[in-house]
Scaffold this motif. Structure first.
Motif, PDB file in Angstrom:
ATOM      1  N   ALA A 181      37.142   4.270   5.370  1.00 30.56           N
ATOM      2  CA  ALA A 181      36.194   5.126   4.653  1.00 30.56           C
ATOM      3  C   ALA A 181      35.113   5.534   5.645  1.00 30.56           C
ATOM      4  O   ALA A 181      34.601   4.695   6.396  1.00 30.56           O
ATOM      5  CB  ALA A 181      35.584   4.384   3.470  1.00 30.56           C
ATOM      6  N   ILE A 193      33.823  -1.580   2.356  1.00 25.78           N
ATOM      7  CA  ILE A 193      35.204  -1.312   1.964  1.00 25.78           C
ATOM      8  C   ILE A 193      35.936  -2.624   1.768  1.00 25.78           C
ATOM      9  O   ILE A 193      35.864  -3.526   2.615  1.00 25.78           O
ATOM     10  CB  ILE A 193      35.937  -0.481   3.047  1.00 25.78           C
ATOM     11  N   ARG A 212      22.422   3.803   4.175  1.00 27.07           N
ATOM     12  CA  ARG A 212      23.174   2.659   3.657  1.00 27.07           C
ATOM     13  C   ARG A 212      24.627   2.768   4.111  1.00 27.07           C
ATOM     14  O   ARG A 212      25.260   3.814   3.927  1.00 27.07           O
ATOM     15  CB  ARG A 212      23.098   2.612   2.136  1.00 27.07           C
ATOM     16  N   PHE A 213      25.130   1.701   4.715  1.00 29.49           N
ATOM     17  CA  PHE A 213      26.515   1.693   5.149  1.00 29.49           C
ATOM     18  C   PHE A 213      27.459   1.472   3.962  1.00 29.49           C
ATOM     19  O   PHE A 213      27.141   0.743   3.020  1.00 29.49           O
ATOM     20  CB  PHE A 213      26.744   0.593   6.188  1.00 29.49           C
ATOM     21  N   VAL A 214      28.609   2.119   4.027  1.00 24.24           N
ATOM     22  CA  VAL A 214      29.633   1.994   2.992  1.00 24.24           C
ATOM     23  C   VAL A 214      30.434   0.720   3.244  1.00 24.24           C
ATOM     24  O   VAL A 214      30.909   0.482   4.361  1.00 24.24           O
ATOM     25  CB  VAL A 214      30.573   3.217   3.000  1.00 24.24           C
ATOM     26  N   CYS A 218      31.761  -3.965   7.720  1.00 20.46           N
ATOM     27  CA  CYS A 218      31.882  -3.119   6.530  1.00 20.46           C
ATOM     28  C   CYS A 218      33.224  -3.287   5.825  1.00 20.46           C
ATOM     29  O   CYS A 218      33.412  -2.750   4.720  1.00 20.46           O
ATOM     30  CB  CYS A 218      31.667  -1.650   6.904  1.00 20.46           C
ATOM     31  N   TYR A 219      34.158  -4.000   6.440  1.00 17.13           N
ATOM     32  CA  TYR A 219      35.484  -4.186   5.858  1.00 17.13           C
ATOM     33  C   TYR A 219      35.586  -5.611   5.329  1.00 17.13           C
ATOM     34  O   TYR A 219      35.605  -6.568   6.090  1.00 17.13           O
ATOM     35  CB  TYR A 219      36.572  -3.892   6.894  1.00 17.13           C
ATOM     36  N   GLN A 237      31.652   6.534   7.362  1.00 18.52           N
ATOM     37  CA  GLN A 237      30.238   6.208   7.192  1.00 18.52           C
ATOM     38  C   GLN A 237      29.419   7.499   7.218  1.00 18.52           C
ATOM     39  O   GLN A 237      29.843   8.507   7.786  1.00 18.52           O
ATOM     40  CB  GLN A 237      29.783   5.265   8.301  1.00 18.52           C
ATOM     41  N   PRO A 238      28.252   7.503   6.589  1.00 14.85           N
ATOM     42  CA  PRO A 238      27.429   8.724   6.549  1.00 14.85           C
ATOM     43  C   PRO A 238      27.104   9.233   7.952  1.00 14.85           C
ATOM     44  O   PRO A 238      26.716   8.457   8.831  1.00 14.85           O
ATOM     45  CB  PRO A 238      26.162   8.258   5.818  1.00 14.85           C
TER      46      PRO A 238
END
Length: 257
Positions: A164, A158, A154-156, A123-124, A166-167
């Motif tokens: 940040a 970054i 949905r993954f965020v 995610c990074y 995640q949900p």
């Protein structure tokens, strides 16, 4: 033998690179047996060294879930030479740790893996150079999208290193997905997660969405990018090969246990 297994038990919790360095400096115990084999019992499969049953550090009989895994563990013991080198026995270490430690701290291990998912390497993203950005998108986006679909969200993503969150519902779904694993499979999942830096890659392997080679390649996008630009350091290559052996052992458990 007991002191040796005690040390094996401690190893799983350590970073693989640290473990490799420490194991290379140890005075290794001498091989004391001729034949390593496995035997079926009422509760699973045990490992036999000249007919003597291998125990865990907790003094329980080391038990494997099926003949495939048991034969692979026995093979680790069989290929030892004059000395017993724990650096070449990842299945033995994971099995010991699963039985003595993971089974006792199951929820803690689950939470640790979920923690990786909350800060997953996939995610990074880099913001430059463009070739690295494109490679990350090509190899990582399909995994992130698949995981989000599997877990219902949905993954965020970054750019950079600023955290940040995640949900919560995604992480809760992830936890539910792995909470019914056996201690041995959970130990393998934790190993795969820590070696790749990605709980999503480990999940993809567990769910048969990715093969071992594809997951390993995805985990080393940035490292391979730097190797292409600057060349590969011999020591780093040795450590990477060691980690791959560990990873393959974890994959074997996730596929066969």
């Amino acid at each position: 033998m007991r002191d040796f297994l005690d040390k094996l038990h401690e190893d799983l919790a350590k970073d693989p690179e640290q473990r490799a360095r420490e194991l290379s400096k140890r005075e290794l115990p001498k091989r004391f047996y001729e034949v390593a084999s496995c035997a079926q019992t009422e509760d699973g499969y045990s490992i036999q060294l000249d007919g003597r049953t291998v125990k865990t550090p907790g003094k329980a009989t080391l038990l494997l879930p099926n003949r495939v895994i048991a034969e692979a563990v026995a093979a680790e013991w069989a290929v030892q030479q004059k000395e017993i080198n724990p650096a070449t026995m990842p299945l033995t270490r994971m099995a010991n740790s699963a039985q003595d430690a993971v089974s006792e701290r199951f929820e803690d291990v689950v939470d640790d893996i979920v923690g990786f998912a909350g800060n997953d390497a996939l995610c990074y993203r880099a913001d430059d150079p463009q070739s690295l950005v494109d490679t990350q998108r090509h190899l990582w986006d399909p995994v992130v999208d698949w995981a989000g679909g599997l877990l219902g969200g949905r993954f965020v993503l970054i750019e950079g290193i600023i955290h940040a969150a995640q949900p919560d519902h995604l992480l809760s779904s992830f936890k539910t997905r792995i909470s019914d694993e056996t201690p041995l499979r959970l130990a393998a999942l934790h190993t795969a997660t820590s070696l790749t830096g990605s709980a999503l890659l480990a999940l993809a392997v567990k769910e048969n969405h990715l093969g071992a080679d594809d997951a390993w390649t995805a985990a080393h996008v940035e490292e391979d990018f730097n190797i292409d630009r600057w060349g590969e350091d011999a020591e780093a290559a040795q450590i990477r090969a060691y980690k791959r052996t560990e990873f393959d052992a974890a994959v074997l458990i996730l596929r066969k246990a």
